[in-house]
Motif scaffolding. Structure first.
Motif, PDB file in Angstrom:
ATOM      1  N   GLY A  71       0.802  -1.219   0.000  1.00  0.00           N
ATOM      2  CA  GLY A  71       0.000   0.000   0.000  1.00  0.00           C
ATOM      3  C   GLY A  71       0.834   1.269   0.000  1.00  0.00           C
ATOM      4  N   LEU A  72       0.195   2.337  -0.408  1.00  0.00           N
ATOM      5  CA  LEU A  72       0.791   3.660  -0.326  1.00  0.00           C
ATOM      6  C   LEU A  72       0.011   4.468   0.705  1.00  0.00           C
ATOM      7  CD1 LEU A  72       1.256   4.474  -4.119  1.00  0.00           C
ATOM      8  CD2 LEU A  72       3.020   3.770  -2.504  1.00  0.00           C
ATOM      9  N   ARG A  73       0.667   5.391   1.360  1.00  0.00           N
ATOM     10  CA  ARG A  73      -0.018   6.223   2.350  1.00  0.00           C
ATOM     11  C   ARG A  73      -0.830   7.324   1.685  1.00  0.00           C
ATOM     12  NH1 ARG A  73       4.888   6.753   6.727  1.00  0.00           N
ATOM     13  NH2 ARG A  73       4.947   4.556   7.202  1.00  0.00           N
ATOM     14  N   VAL A  74      -0.373   7.777   0.537  1.00  0.00           N
ATOM     15  CA  VAL A  74      -1.024   8.869  -0.172  1.00  0.00           C
ATOM     16  C   VAL A  74      -1.940   8.279  -1.234  1.00  0.00           C
ATOM     17  CG1 VAL A  74      -0.608  10.960  -1.507  1.00  0.00           C
ATOM     18  CG2 VAL A  74       1.018  10.271   0.235  1.00  0.00           C
ATOM     19  N   ARG A  75      -3.081   8.888  -1.459  1.00  0.00           N
ATOM     20  CA  ARG A  75      -4.051   8.337  -2.406  1.00  0.00           C
ATOM     21  C   ARG A  75      -4.105   9.078  -3.731  1.00  0.00           C
ATOM     22  NH1 ARG A  75      -3.726   3.797  -0.860  1.00  0.00           N
ATOM     23  NH2 ARG A  75      -4.426   3.332   1.211  1.00  0.00           N
ATOM     24  N   LYS A  76      -3.736  10.338  -3.766  1.00  0.00           N
ATOM     25  CA  LYS A  76      -3.799  11.090  -5.030  1.00  0.00           C
ATOM     26  C   LYS A  76      -2.504  10.890  -5.801  1.00  0.00           C
ATOM     27  CE  LYS A  76      -7.230  14.316  -3.520  1.00  0.00           C
ATOM     28  NZ  LYS A  76      -7.713  15.662  -3.489  1.00  0.00           N
ATOM     29  N   LEU A  77      -2.611  10.925  -7.134  1.00  0.00           N
ATOM     30  CA  LEU A  77      -1.501  10.562  -8.006  1.00  0.00           C
ATOM     31  C   LEU A  77      -0.219  11.364  -7.760  1.00  0.00           C
ATOM     32  CD1 LEU A  77      -0.487   8.746 -10.223  1.00  0.00           C
ATOM     33  CD2 LEU A  77      -1.392  10.356 -11.884  1.00  0.00           C
ATOM     34  N   GLY A  79       0.956  12.806  -5.091  1.00  0.00           N
ATOM     35  CA  GLY A  79       1.550  12.371  -3.832  1.00  0.00           C
ATOM     36  C   GLY A  79       2.045  10.942  -3.891  1.00  0.00           C
ATOM     37  N   ALA A  80       1.273  10.073  -4.553  1.00  0.00           N
ATOM     38  CA  ALA A  80       1.680   8.673  -4.680  1.00  0.00           C
ATOM     39  C   ALA A  80       2.961   8.565  -5.500  1.00  0.00           C
ATOM     40  CB  ALA A  80       0.560   7.865  -5.318  1.00  0.00           C
TER      41      ALA A  80
END
Length: 102
Positions: A71-77, A79-80
Motif C-alpha cells: 500500500g501507499l499512504r497517499v491516495r492522489k496521483l 503524492g503517490a
C-alpha cells in the motif's frame, strides 16, 4: 486475436511468445512473431524485441512491494508518485553502489 487488436487500439505492441502448435492466419502480428522466432530462434527474438524487459519490470515491482509493502499512504496521483520516488531513490543508490566497478 482480440488481445492483439486491443493492444493496437491503444497504440501498443503485444509481445507474446506464440505456442508451438499455433497455426498461421490468426493475427498478422502473431504470424510475424512466429515467423521471426522460426528464423532467428527464441532467445535472439526475445533480445531483439525487448521481451525480457518485462521480467525486469516485474522484478522491480515485486522487490518494491516486498520491501515497502503493497500500500501507499497517499491516495492522489502526485503524492503517490512522490512517495514511490522517495522510496526508490535510496534503493537505486544502494544498487548503483553495489554494481559500480572499483
Amino acid at each position: 486475436a482480440r488481445c492483439y487488436q486491443a493492444a493496437r487500439d491503444v497504440g501498443a505492441e503485444l509481445l507474446v511468445i506464440p505456442k508451438n502448435n499455433t497455426l498461421y492466419g490468426g493475427d498478422p502480428a502473431r504470424d510475424q512473431h512466429k515467423a521471426q522466432i522460426g528464423r532467428v530462434g527464441l532467445t535472439r527474438w526475445k533480445k531483439e524485441t525487448g521481451h525480457s524487459q518485462r521480467n525486469h519490470v516485474e522484478e522491480a515491482f515485486f522487490l518494491h512491494k516486498h520491501i515497502f509493502g503493497e500500500g501507499l499512504r497517499v491516495r492522489k496521483l502526485p503524492g503517490a508518485t512522490a512517495e514511490v520516488v522517495y522510496r526508490a531513490n535510496p534503493w537505486n543508490l544502494r544498487r548503483q553502489a553495489e554494481y559500480t566497478p572499483t
